[in-house]
Design a protein around this motif. Structure first.
Motif, mmCIF file in Angstrom:
data_model
loop_
_atom_site.group_PDB
_atom_site.id
_atom_site.type_symbol
_atom_site.label_atom_id
_atom_site.label_comp_id
_atom_site.label_asym_id
_atom_site.label_seq_id
_atom_site.Cartn_x
_atom_site.Cartn_y
_atom_site.Cartn_z
ATOM 1 N N ALA A 43 0.807 -1.212 0.000
ATOM 2 C CA ALA A 43 0.000 0.000 0.000
ATOM 3 C C ALA A 43 0.845 1.268 0.000
ATOM 4 O O ALA A 43 0.319 2.360 0.006
ATOM 5 C CB ALA A 43 -0.901 0.015 1.228
ATOM 6 N N SER A 103 -7.706 -3.085 2.293
ATOM 7 C CA SER A 103 -6.939 -1.843 2.266
ATOM 8 C C SER A 103 -7.595 -0.779 1.392
ATOM 9 O O SER A 103 -7.615 0.403 1.750
ATOM 10 C CB SER A 103 -5.506 -2.108 1.784
ATOM 11 O OG SER A 103 -4.747 -2.708 2.805
ATOM 12 N N GLY A 161 -9.015 2.551 2.929
ATOM 13 C CA GLY A 161 -8.390 3.780 2.467
ATOM 14 C C GLY A 161 -9.420 4.820 2.058
ATOM 15 O O GLY A 161 -9.273 6.015 2.355
ATOM 16 N N SER A 175 -10.912 6.212 5.155
ATOM 17 C CA SER A 175 -9.977 7.153 5.762
ATOM 18 C C SER A 175 -10.021 8.508 5.057
ATOM 19 O O SER A 175 -9.910 9.555 5.706
ATOM 20 C CB SER A 175 -8.561 6.571 5.704
ATOM 21 O OG SER A 175 -7.611 7.482 6.195
ATOM 22 N N ASP A 176 -10.203 8.498 3.747
ATOM 23 C CA ASP A 176 -10.324 9.753 3.005
ATOM 24 C C ASP A 176 -11.551 10.547 3.453
ATOM 25 O O ASP A 176 -11.530 11.779 3.499
ATOM 26 C CB ASP A 176 -10.424 9.475 1.496
ATOM 27 C CG ASP A 176 -9.088 9.039 0.906
ATOM 28 O OD1 ASP A 176 -8.068 9.188 1.590
ATOM 29 O OD2 ASP A 176 -9.086 8.558 -0.247
ATOM 30 N N PRO A 214 -7.753 9.769 8.961
ATOM 31 C CA PRO A 214 -7.069 8.519 9.300
ATOM 32 C C PRO A 214 -7.037 8.173 10.788
ATOM 33 O O PRO A 214 -6.723 7.042 11.151
ATOM 34 C CB PRO A 214 -5.647 8.766 8.780
ATOM 35 C CG PRO A 214 -5.473 10.244 8.845
ATOM 36 C CD PRO A 214 -6.829 10.839 8.580
ATOM 37 N N SER A 257 -3.439 1.206 5.304
ATOM 38 C CA SER A 257 -3.707 2.292 4.348
ATOM 39 C C SER A 257 -3.873 3.649 5.034
ATOM 40 O O SER A 257 -3.271 4.647 4.603
ATOM 41 C CB SER A 257 -4.945 1.952 3.509
ATOM 42 O OG SER A 257 -5.187 2.947 2.554
ATOM 43 N N PRO A 258 -4.656 3.772 6.124
ATOM 44 C CA PRO A 258 -4.758 5.065 6.807
ATOM 45 C C PRO A 258 -3.430 5.564 7.364
ATOM 46 O O PRO A 258 -3.190 6.772 7.415
ATOM 47 C CB PRO A 258 -5.755 4.790 7.937
ATOM 48 C CG PRO A 258 -6.569 3.652 7.453
ATOM 49 C CD PRO A 258 -5.607 2.798 6.690
ATOM 50 N N THR A 294 -1.706 7.243 4.643
ATOM 51 C CA THR A 294 -2.364 8.527 4.421
ATOM 52 C C THR A 294 -1.941 9.550 5.469
ATOM 53 O O THR A 294 -1.666 10.709 5.154
ATOM 54 C CB THR A 294 -3.895 8.354 4.447
ATOM 55 O OG1 THR A 294 -4.282 7.436 3.429
ATOM 56 C CG2 THR A 294 -4.612 9.676 4.232
ATOM 57 N N ASN A 307 -3.067 10.977 -3.675
ATOM 58 C CA ASN A 307 -2.785 9.689 -3.051
ATOM 59 C C ASN A 307 -3.418 8.543 -3.810
ATOM 60 O O ASN A 307 -2.895 7.442 -3.845
ATOM 61 C CB ASN A 307 -3.285 9.682 -1.603
ATOM 62 C CG ASN A 307 -2.282 10.338 -0.671
ATOM 63 O OD1 ASN A 307 -1.122 10.477 -1.025
ATOM 64 N ND2 ASN A 307 -2.734 10.761 0.491
ATOM 65 N N THR A 308 -4.580 8.798 -4.418
ATOM 66 C CA THR A 308 -5.206 7.754 -5.220
ATOM 67 C C THR A 308 -4.311 7.394 -6.392
ATOM 68 O O THR A 308 -4.152 6.221 -6.741
ATOM 69 C CB THR A 308 -6.582 8.230 -5.741
ATOM 70 O OG1 THR A 308 -7.383 8.581 -4.630
ATOM 71 C CG2 THR A 308 -7.269 7.141 -6.525
#
Length: 519
Positions: free
Chosen positions: A8, A336, A340, A343-344, A348, A397-398, A401, A516-517
């Motif tokens: 990730a 994930s 993620g 989290s967006d 996070p 994943s967070p 971020t 980030n994507t």
């Protein structure tokens, strides 16, 4: 042992241009080579822990030597990975990537032929140097070869293949070890040769060379100091469990602390430091890295010592034990992406704190299970490992971020590299420190049964061991691992508290979220 966050993570070196050096018809060769190269490290890292009891029997390795078979690799990888990422920028990604793979497979072949534990340890350190160049290169070369509109899909394929390798490697390896006996552990390293050669062939014959993006300093002085500092700390912590070397623990740890201070002072004076320590002035960045250290300390300790308990203590087959890694890899691979996105939307902080608590509960459960002497693998240990996998899937994943959003856009590559190194240093210190703790608890639990014929912690029972002594050995093994799991559960709880108090709970701003994507 490779951290599960790699699938990730964003590249440690980011392309300097939105263009690409690789024609469309040849990009698939870059992707295949990167997948094969990543498989090298993932296979070694995930199978080695379940192969450790077999290696100890086959080579007559002590617990301290077993710790160093893992830590020699972790030491050079964690200390040099940032310099390895910079090498791709300075010399060209293809050239650096091929060099890393070549060094890794040559060292792997030497590991497969190692006649004793000390030779194996030495070449594991060389393996780590190769991996320090290879690991950041695998994702960075994909990012540089594919244009932005195709990059996300390519990295997704790479991540899925990496997750599959990590998930199936221990399962397949466990069955092979069970079927062919202790000596087959050498094949774990030998398999790297054909995989690496195919990867090198694709890169040299099918992929054009890329131009260096910038003349970055490699900060070899900082890398050397980091290696010496963390090596001294790990040696001091490991020597506590080594018979006859306990007197070296204090001086080695003191030397490690002094060298770490020298390293920090050295980095602060560098124009292009390996680690930009100024980033730690941001509370969210510092907090996320402390949480990372605690989480990966806990994860590495349990994943290294639990197979020893199950195989050498409980007498389970390596085929069964290989399945303990499956829930972790599967959960991260499946969750994930959705986590993620969550989290967006909500920030996070909550997923990281919640996931850390779940992992703490799982390790606390392992501690209670082993303390009570309950040896139920499929109805006890395995469900708790599945719970741990769920918790880590909420975190991975967070956490990436949180690291990315705690710094300016221009520093995201450096921030990602630092966080990757922190996770590996956590694993290095965990294997060293928790092994010594386990050995101490084991020896004290044996008490009067500590006769010369009794195996040490993590060593399989010898033939002819009296039933009463074997029962005492098993109870001591349970007690030792229960303490390790208890300590790691507390660290995960601390990670949850730190994440909640330092990491932002605000949703990600849209421009950064989109970036980030793409990563």
């Amino acid at each position: 042992m490779h951290s599960p966050s790699e699938a990730a993570a964003v590249p440690l070196t980011s392309p300097a241009t939105n263009g690409t050096f690789c024609p469309q018809s040849r990009r698939r060769f870059v992707l295949i080579a990167a997948i094969l190269a990543s498989a090298l490290g993932f296979i070694d890292g995930s199978i080695l822990a379940i192969a450790t009891p077999a290696i100890r029997v086959n080579l007559g390795a002590s617990l301290a030597e077993a710790q160093w078979i893992s830590n020699a690799y972790a030491l050079t990888l964690s200390a040099l990975i940032l310099a390895g990422g910079a090498a791709g920028d300075r010399f060209g990604l293809r050239r650096a990537f091929v060099t890393g793979i070549a060094l890794f497979i040559v060292a792997s072949l030497a590991c497969a032929l190692a006649p004793n534990a000390l030779v194996l340890i030495a070449f594991r350190a060389v393996q780590g140097i190769g991996a320090a160049i290879m690991v950041p290169g695998s994702l960075a070369i994909i990012a540089k070869a594919y244009p932005k509109k195709e990059r996300g899909r390519a990295i997704g394929i790479w991540a899925a293949a990496s997750a599959l390798t990590t998930a199936l490697g221990p399962v397949v390896g466990g069955f092979v070890l069970s079927a062919f006996g202790d000596g087959i552990w050498r094949a774990i390293f030998a398999i790297n040769l054909p995989l690496g050669l195919i990867s090198i062939y694709l890169l040299l014959a099918k992929v054009p060379a890329d131009a260096p993006t910038e003349k970055r300093s490699l900060d070899l002085g900082g890398a050397a100091l980091a290696t010496l500092a963390f090596g001294a700390l790990a040696y001091g912590l490991t020597s506590m469990s080594a018979t006859g070397e306990g007197h070296m623990a204090g001086p080695s740890i003191a030397a490690g602390v002094v060298l770490l201070a020298v390293f920090i002072a050295f980095e602060l004076r560098q124009r292009e430091p390996m680690i930009d320590l100024n980033l730690f002035r941001a509370g969210a960045f510092a907090g996320a890295n402390v949480a990372t250290f605690f989480l990966y300390f806990a994860l590495s300790a349990n994943l290294f010592y639990l197979p020893m308990l199950l195989i050498a203590g409980w007498g389970l087959s390596t085929a069964e034990v290989g399945f303990i890694y499956l829930p972790l890899s599967a959960s991260i691979a499946l969750l994930s992406g959705p986590v993620g996105q969550l989290s967006d939307r909500i920030g996070p902080r909550f997923p990281i704190a919640c996931g850390s608590l779940v992992v703490a509960f799982a390790f606390a459960g392992l501690a209670l299970l082993t303390h009570a002497g309950i040896h139920n693998f499929w109805t006890g240990t395995f469900p708790l490992m599945a719970l741990m996998g769920l918790g880590m899937a909420l975190v991975v994943s967070p956490l990436s971020t949180a690291i990315m959003t705690a710094v300016d856009d221009k520093d995201t590559g450096a921030a990602s590299g630092i966080n990757n190194a922190v996770s590996r240093i956590g694993g290095l210190i965990a294997v060293a420190a928790m092994g010594s703790l386990a050995a101490w608890v084991y020896a004290n639990a044996l008490d009067g049964n500590a006769t010369p014929g009794v195996p040490g912690f993590g060593e399989p029972a010898t033939a002819g061991l009296a039933p009463a002594v074997d029962a005492a050995r098993l109870a001591a093994s349970d007690a030792a691992f229960a303490v390790v799991s208890s300590v790691t559960a507390v660290l995960c709880l601390l990670a949850a508290v730190i994440a909640w108090t330092t990491i932002s709970g605000e949703r990600l701003p849209w421009p950064r979220r989109a970036e980030n994507t793409q990563s």
